[in-house]
Enzyme design. Structure first.
Site, short mmCIF file in Angstrom:
data_model
loop_
_atom_site.label_atom_id
_atom_site.label_comp_id
_atom_site.label_asym_id
_atom_site.label_seq_id
_atom_site.Cartn_x
_atom_site.Cartn_y
_atom_site.Cartn_z
CG HIS A 154 -2.07 0.83 1.26
ND1 HIS A 154 -2.04 2.14 0.84
CD2 HIS A 154 -3.35 0.58 1.65
CE1 HIS A 154 -3.25 2.67 0.99
NE2 HIS A 154 -4.06 1.72 1.48
CD GLU A 256 -3.11 0.90 -2.24
OE1 GLU A 256 -3.49 -0.22 -1.85
OE2 GLU A 256 -3.80 1.94 -2.10
#
Length: 281
Positions: A154, A256
């Site tokens: 992330h 991500e």
């Protein structure tokens, strides 16, 4: 090779990686969370919220949270799974003649099996050298039954100004718009931010992405991950976060590397690995 000792950063156990060429990174054992990456001769490339909590069992806003074994609320587990809130074990951390490398491991325990009844071993490898950062996430099924999971790195990338930044390389890709709850296709060559929420899961990414900001270009590539999630909370949601300043959304964009739309399924004894590479151009 010389080993790297465990120190502390933000009050938590950490590894301070330093390559011979001056590249630096800080990796917390909490969540295997990378909170800083400074390429050789460069500046900080990751966004880390100055108001984030750094506490055992809590998620950290910024850096590179490890999302596993569930993405967001797409399943019965806590949002984004449990890996980012667990302590990981140090496998190795060394500085060589060309790079610095750390490997951390997370295995199932009583707490994970209560919510996700599988035996597994996950590892993350962080390597820095020159102007590049390599992050590899791997998982092995150590049990006697198949298991399925979603995963993502992330990555919060720092921006000078979200409204002047752009992301290139998504043209022609289908995506799921989580903010608008609909499927669509990217037609523009450059994705730009306008202050509204952006939350898209692009599928079947084949080419490198280029993030252009006012002060630099970052090349983003991935192997083994089929999806890429692009997220910025926008002004309305961003100003409501308790762990981010009101203008924090202007200083970051998440790009991500992810495996979301088609989760990974591993038979007993099988392994999976995928990587995201960032390079300051």
């Amino acid at each position: 090779m010389s080993s790297i000792p465990v120190t502390r950063s933000h009050g938590l156990e950490a590894l301070e990686l330093v390559a011979p060429d001056g590249a630096r990174a800080t990796l917390l054992l909490h969540g295997a969370h990378l909170v800083s990456w400074v390429p050789a001769g460069g500046e900080e490339q990751l966004y880390l919220s100055p108001t984030s909590a750094f506490a055992t069992g809590q998620a950290i806003r910024g850096g590179v949270p490890v999302i596993f074994p569930q993405f967001n609320a797409r399943g019965p587990l806590q949002k984004h799974g449990f890996a980012r809130n667990k302590p990981w074990q140090l496998v190795s951390a060394e500085s060589g003649k060309d790079d610095a490398l750390a490997v951390l491991r997370l295995s199932d325990d009583g707490a994970t099996r209560m919510v996700w009844p599988h035996q597994f071993e996950a590892e993350i490898s962080i390597r820095i050298s020159g102007r590049a950062l390599e992050m590899e996430l791997a998982c092995e099924n150590r049990g006697e039954a198949p298991l399925s999971f979603a995963a993502a790195l992330h990555t919060y990338l720092r921006l000078q100004s979200a409204l002047s930044a752009s992301l290139q390389g998504l043209s022609g890709l289908a995506y799921w718009d989580s903010a608008e709850n609909r499927a669509s296709t990217q037609h523009e060559d450059l994705l730009r931010l306008d202050g509204s929420e952006l939350d898209r899961i692009y599928q079947d990414l084949k080419d490198d992405l280029i993030l252009r900001d006012t002060d630099r270009r970052v090349r983003i590539s991935q192997q083994g991950f089929s999806d890429v999630v692009v997220w910025n909370p926008g002004e309305v949601k961003g100003t409501a976060f308790s762990d981010m300043p009101a203008d924090g959304y202007r200083q970051m964009l998440c790009v991500e590397a992810a495996q979301v739309l088609q989760p990974v399924t591993l038979a007993p004894g099988e392994s999976w690995a995928a990587m995201q590479v960032l390079e300051l151009e």
